[in-house]
Design a protein around this motif. Structure first.
Motif, PDB file in Angstrom:
ATOM      1  N   ARG A 299      65.172  45.458 -71.004  1.00 11.49           N
ATOM      2  CA  ARG A 299      63.749  45.146 -71.185  1.00 11.49           C
ATOM      3  C   ARG A 299      63.555  43.704 -71.636  1.00 11.49           C
ATOM      4  NH1 ARG A 299      61.924  49.985 -75.009  1.00 11.49           N
ATOM      5  NH2 ARG A 299      63.998  49.508 -75.809  1.00 11.49           N
ATOM      6  N   ASP A 300      64.484  43.176 -72.427  1.00  7.97           N
ATOM      7  CA  ASP A 300      64.388  41.816 -72.957  1.00  7.97           C
ATOM      8  C   ASP A 300      65.362  40.920 -72.185  1.00  7.97           C
ATOM      9  OD1 ASP A 300      64.606  39.452 -74.461  1.00  7.97           O
ATOM     10  OD2 ASP A 300      64.234  40.490 -76.354  1.00  7.97           O
ATOM     11  N   LEU A 301      64.828  40.101 -71.280  1.00  8.47           N
ATOM     12  CA  LEU A 301      65.686  39.275 -70.431  1.00  8.47           C
ATOM     13  C   LEU A 301      66.422  38.216 -71.232  1.00  8.47           C
ATOM     14  CD1 LEU A 301      66.699  38.576 -67.633  1.00  8.47           C
ATOM     15  CD2 LEU A 301      64.650  37.170 -67.291  1.00  8.47           C
ATOM     16  N   ASP A 302      65.780  37.609 -72.233  1.00 10.09           N
ATOM     17  CA  ASP A 302      66.447  36.588 -73.037  1.00 10.09           C
ATOM     18  C   ASP A 302      67.646  37.180 -73.781  1.00 10.09           C
ATOM     19  OD1 ASP A 302      64.678  34.624 -72.246  1.00 10.09           O
ATOM     20  OD2 ASP A 302      63.362  34.878 -73.983  1.00 10.09           O
ATOM     21  N   ARG A 303      67.471  38.363 -74.327  1.00 14.87           N
ATOM     22  CA  ARG A 303      68.571  39.023 -75.026  1.00 14.87           C
ATOM     23  C   ARG A 303      69.694  39.365 -74.052  1.00 14.87           C
ATOM     24  NH1 ARG A 303      68.491  44.990 -77.875  1.00 14.87           N
ATOM     25  NH2 ARG A 303      70.449  44.798 -79.003  1.00 14.87           N
ATOM     26  N   LEU A 304      69.332  39.799 -72.854  1.00 17.74           N
ATOM     27  CA  LEU A 304      70.338  40.121 -71.846  1.00 17.74           C
ATOM     28  C   LEU A 304      71.132  38.876 -71.469  1.00 17.74           C
ATOM     29  CD1 LEU A 304      71.636  42.029 -69.786  1.00 17.74           C
ATOM     30  CD2 LEU A 304      69.726  41.520 -68.240  1.00 17.74           C
ATOM     31  N   ARG A 305      70.442  37.766 -71.221  1.00 16.09           N
ATOM     32  CA  ARG A 305      71.136  36.522 -70.869  1.00 16.09           C
ATOM     33  C   ARG A 305      72.090  36.091 -71.981  1.00 16.09           C
ATOM     34  NH1 ARG A 305      65.692  33.639 -68.503  1.00 16.09           N
ATOM     35  NH2 ARG A 305      65.992  34.192 -66.292  1.00 16.09           N
TER      36      ARG A 305
ATOM     37  N   ALA B   2      64.722  41.448 -66.042  1.00 17.05           N
ATOM     38  CA  ALA B   2      64.035  42.310 -67.008  1.00 17.05           C
ATOM     39  C   ALA B   2      63.495  43.506 -66.249  1.00 17.05           C
ATOM     40  CB  ALA B   2      62.899  41.551 -67.685  1.00 17.05           C
ATOM     41  N   CYS B   3      63.664  44.699 -66.814  1.00 12.77           N
ATOM     42  CA  CYS B   3      63.198  45.898 -66.121  1.00 12.77           C
ATOM     43  C   CYS B   3      63.001  47.034 -67.117  1.00 12.77           C
ATOM     44  CB  CYS B   3      64.192  46.320 -65.043  1.00 12.77           C
ATOM     45  SG  CYS B   3      63.675  47.746 -64.078  1.00 12.77           S
ATOM     46  N   ASP B   4      61.862  47.681 -67.024  1.00 13.31           N
ATOM     47  CA  ASP B   4      61.596  48.920 -67.751  1.00 13.31           C
ATOM     48  C   ASP B   4      61.929  50.058 -66.796  1.00 13.31           C
ATOM     49  OD1 ASP B   4      60.590  51.200 -68.937  1.00 13.31           O
ATOM     50  OD2 ASP B   4      58.603  50.367 -69.358  1.00 13.31           O
ATOM     51  N   VAL B   5      63.000  50.789 -67.072  1.00 12.39           N
ATOM     52  CA  VAL B   5      63.481  51.792 -66.114  1.00 12.39           C
ATOM     53  C   VAL B   5      62.544  52.986 -65.980  1.00 12.39           C
ATOM     54  CG1 VAL B   5      65.892  51.142 -66.313  1.00 12.39           C
ATOM     55  CG2 VAL B   5      64.944  52.881 -67.872  1.00 12.39           C
ATOM     56  N   THR B   6      61.567  53.117 -66.880  1.00 14.59           N
ATOM     57  CA  THR B   6      60.590  54.199 -66.735  1.00 14.59           C
ATOM     58  C   THR B   6      59.449  53.820 -65.802  1.00 14.59           C
ATOM     59  OG1 THR B   6      59.221  53.538 -68.638  1.00 14.59           O
ATOM     60  CG2 THR B   6      61.106  54.978 -69.082  1.00 14.59           C
ATOM     61  N   ASP B   7      59.402  52.564 -65.387  1.00 16.08           N
ATOM     62  CA  ASP B   7      58.354  52.069 -64.489  1.00 16.08           C
ATOM     63  C   ASP B   7      58.925  51.999 -63.069  1.00 16.08           C
ATOM     64  OD1 ASP B   7      56.719  50.242 -62.926  1.00 16.08           O
ATOM     65  OD2 ASP B   7      55.766  49.646 -64.802  1.00 16.08           O
ATOM     66  N   ARG B   8      58.463  52.880 -62.203  1.00 15.05           N
ATOM     67  CA  ARG B   8      59.041  52.967 -60.855  1.00 15.05           C
ATOM     68  C   ARG B   8      58.884  51.667 -60.082  1.00 15.05           C
ATOM     69  NH1 ARG B   8      58.017  57.769 -56.331  1.00 15.05           N
ATOM     70  NH2 ARG B   8      59.516  56.961 -54.794  1.00 15.05           N
ATOM     71  N   ASP B   9      57.739  50.988 -60.217  1.00 18.08           N
ATOM     72  CA  ASP B   9      57.524  49.739 -59.483  1.00 18.08           C
ATOM     73  C   ASP B   9      58.501  48.662 -59.939  1.00 18.08           C
ATOM     74  OD1 ASP B   9      55.459  50.856 -58.024  1.00 18.08           O
ATOM     75  OD2 ASP B   9      53.880  50.092 -59.331  1.00 18.08           O
ATOM     76  N   GLU B  10      58.741  48.578 -61.236  1.00 14.98           N
ATOM     77  CA  GLU B  10      59.697  47.585 -61.742  1.00 14.98           C
ATOM     78  C   GLU B  10      61.113  47.884 -61.245  1.00 14.98           C
ATOM     79  OE1 GLU B  10      59.719  46.450 -65.824  1.00 14.98           O
ATOM     80  OE2 GLU B  10      57.540  46.458 -66.012  1.00 14.98           O
TER      81      GLU B  10
ATOM     82  N   GLN C 249      55.972  61.153 -78.694  1.00 16.34           N
ATOM     83  CA  GLN C 249      57.413  60.897 -78.790  1.00 16.34           C
ATOM     84  C   GLN C 249      58.205  61.830 -77.870  1.00 16.34           C
ATOM     85  OE1 GLN C 249      57.597  61.366 -83.100  1.00 16.34           O
ATOM     86  NE2 GLN C 249      58.303  59.248 -83.304  1.00 16.34           N
ATOM     87  N   ILE C 250      57.765  63.066 -77.771  1.00 18.38           N
ATOM     88  CA  ILE C 250      58.429  64.014 -76.878  1.00 18.38           C
ATOM     89  C   ILE C 250      58.334  63.531 -75.435  1.00 18.38           C
ATOM     90  CG2 ILE C 250      58.368  66.356 -75.930  1.00 18.38           C
ATOM     91  CD1 ILE C 250      57.422  67.296 -78.723  1.00 18.38           C
ATOM     92  N   ARG C 251      57.134  63.162 -75.024  1.00 16.30           N
ATOM     93  CA  ARG C 251      56.947  62.682 -73.643  1.00 16.30           C
ATOM     94  C   ARG C 251      57.778  61.429 -73.388  1.00 16.30           C
ATOM     95  NH1 ARG C 251      51.461  64.130 -75.030  1.00 16.30           N
ATOM     96  NH2 ARG C 251      50.853  66.032 -73.911  1.00 16.30           N
ATOM     97  N   ALA C 252      57.822  60.529 -74.377  1.00 16.49           N
ATOM     98  CA  ALA C 252      58.574  59.283 -74.208  1.00 16.49           C
ATOM     99  C   ALA C 252      60.067  59.553 -74.062  1.00 16.49           C
ATOM    100  CB  ALA C 252      58.320  58.348 -75.392  1.00 16.49           C
ATOM    101  N   GLU C 253      60.601  60.518 -74.817  1.00 15.13           N
ATOM    102  CA  GLU C 253      62.023  60.854 -74.712  1.00 15.13           C
ATOM    103  C   GLU C 253      62.367  61.403 -73.332  1.00 15.13           C
ATOM    104  OE1 GLU C 253      65.053  60.873 -77.122  1.00 15.13           O
ATOM    105  OE2 GLU C 253      63.730  59.138 -77.093  1.00 15.13           O
ATOM    106  N   PHE C 254      61.565  62.331 -72.841  1.00 15.68           N
ATOM    107  CA  PHE C 254      61.837  62.899 -71.518  1.00 15.68           C
ATOM    108  C   PHE C 254      61.607  61.865 -70.422  1.00 15.68           C
ATOM    109  CE2 PHE C 254      61.965  66.849 -73.759  1.00 15.68           C
ATOM    110  CZ  PHE C 254      62.737  67.693 -72.967  1.00 15.68           C
ATOM    111  N   ASP C 255      60.622  61.012 -70.611  1.00 17.87           N
ATOM    112  CA  ASP C 255      60.344  59.973 -69.630  1.00 17.87           C
ATOM    113  C   ASP C 255      61.541  59.046 -69.484  1.00 17.87           C
ATOM    114  OD1 ASP C 255      58.646  58.720 -67.795  1.00 17.87           O
ATOM    115  OD2 ASP C 255      57.839  57.348 -69.281  1.00 17.87           O
ATOM    116  N   LEU C 256      62.104  58.626 -70.605  1.00 16.99           N
ATOM    117  CA  LEU C 256      63.240  57.701 -70.556  1.00 16.99           C
ATOM    118  C   LEU C 256      64.500  58.378 -70.021  1.00 16.99           C
ATOM    119  CD1 LEU C 256      64.531  54.980 -71.137  1.00 16.99           C
ATOM    120  CD2 LEU C 256      64.859  55.699 -73.511  1.00 16.99           C
TER     121      LEU C 256
END
Length: 262
Positions: free
Chosen positions: A39-45, A63-71, A108-115
């Motif tokens: 999610r954080d490209l600077d940290r990844l680099r 940078a990519c949010d894996v829960t976002d299909r378009d990204e 929080q439940i939805r976020a856990e299953f989403d990820l």
């Protein structure tokens, strides 16, 4: 041993630290090309810069949010433009929610299953065609022993990881027609940034080694310690190898003997 990964392109999510970074480092040492995201490209680099001797021609960072299909679709598309193929996926983006069931909110439940679910499924469906075109496409879902052995303090995370384990078996059957293998690595307690942060806020008088050893003992870890990210990465990289070409729909425990199920 030559794992036959030279110039094979592997996508690694959650690659800026812990198991994802250790896997990236090991794959590069094996001669693979890497498409890594966080999610954080600077940290990844900054994390990739800590790896000695990286050939920039073999690395693609986004940078990519894996829960976002378009990204995810955009990330996979850019990987194909850069390397013209994908032979492996490491679906590693994840976290643990330390909370009892009664303390956990619906959000929080939805976020856990989403990820846990879409963190894998978005990548797999986006990369399905290039994986099928590979001579031995492989997917590794980084999961946890919690998927089979739930803990009350991690109630929702345990449930979401159980769902991912079930989904992994379904994907293995579905993608077998493409010649793509899908497997899991199930973590126990691994010495990563999450545990370091918990130590820093624990208020303990112990040093980190003594504190983690105490947790390992309380958790029933036979080997008496946390695992390392490198010990997990070894099994991930091995499952990606064409030498594991007859292994699919299975899981490997990397938990120091903490698993109590049969």
């Amino acid at each position: 041993m030559d794992l036959q990964l030279t110039d094979r392109t592997v996508v690694v999510t959650g690659a800026s630290s812990g198991v994802g970074l250790a896997t990236t480092r090991m794959l590069l040492a094996e001669g693979a090309r890497i498409a890594a995201c966080a999610r954080d490209l600077d940290r990844l680099r900054a994390a990739i810069e800590t790896i000695d001797g990286v050939d920039p021609d073999k690395v693609h960072l986004r940078a990519c949010d894996v829960t976002d299909r378009d990204e995810v679709e955009s990330f996979i598309g850019s990987t194909m433009q850069r390397f013209a193929g994908i032979e492996g996926l490491v679906c590693n983006a994840g976290r643990s929610l330390m909370s009892s069931l009664s303390e956990t909110t619906d959000e929080q439940i939805r976020a856990e299953f989403d990820l846990k679910i879409f963190g894998s499924w978005n990548l797999v469906r986006a990369a399905r065609r290039p994986l099928a075109a590979a001579d031995c496409g492989a997917v590794v879902n980084v999961n946890a022993i919690l998927s089979r052995q739930p803990e009350p303090r991690l109630a929702v995370t345990s449930a979401a990881r159980a769902a991912l384990l079930n989904l992994t078996h379904s994907m293995a059957e579905d993608l077998a027609a493409d010649g793509t293998r899908v497997n899991s690595v199930l973590l126990g307690l691994v010495d990563t940034g999450q545990w370091r942060r918990r130590f820093e806020t624990s208020g303990t008088a112990l040093d980190y080694d003594a504190w983690s050893a105490q947790i390992a003992a309380d958790s029933g870890i036979a080997l008496g310690r946390f695992g390392t990210a490198e010990e997990v990465a070894f099994h991930i990289v091995t499952l990606l190898s064409p030498l594991s070409g007859y292994t699919t729909g299975t899981s490997i425990d990397v938990g120091g003997g903490v698993g109590r199920y049969i």
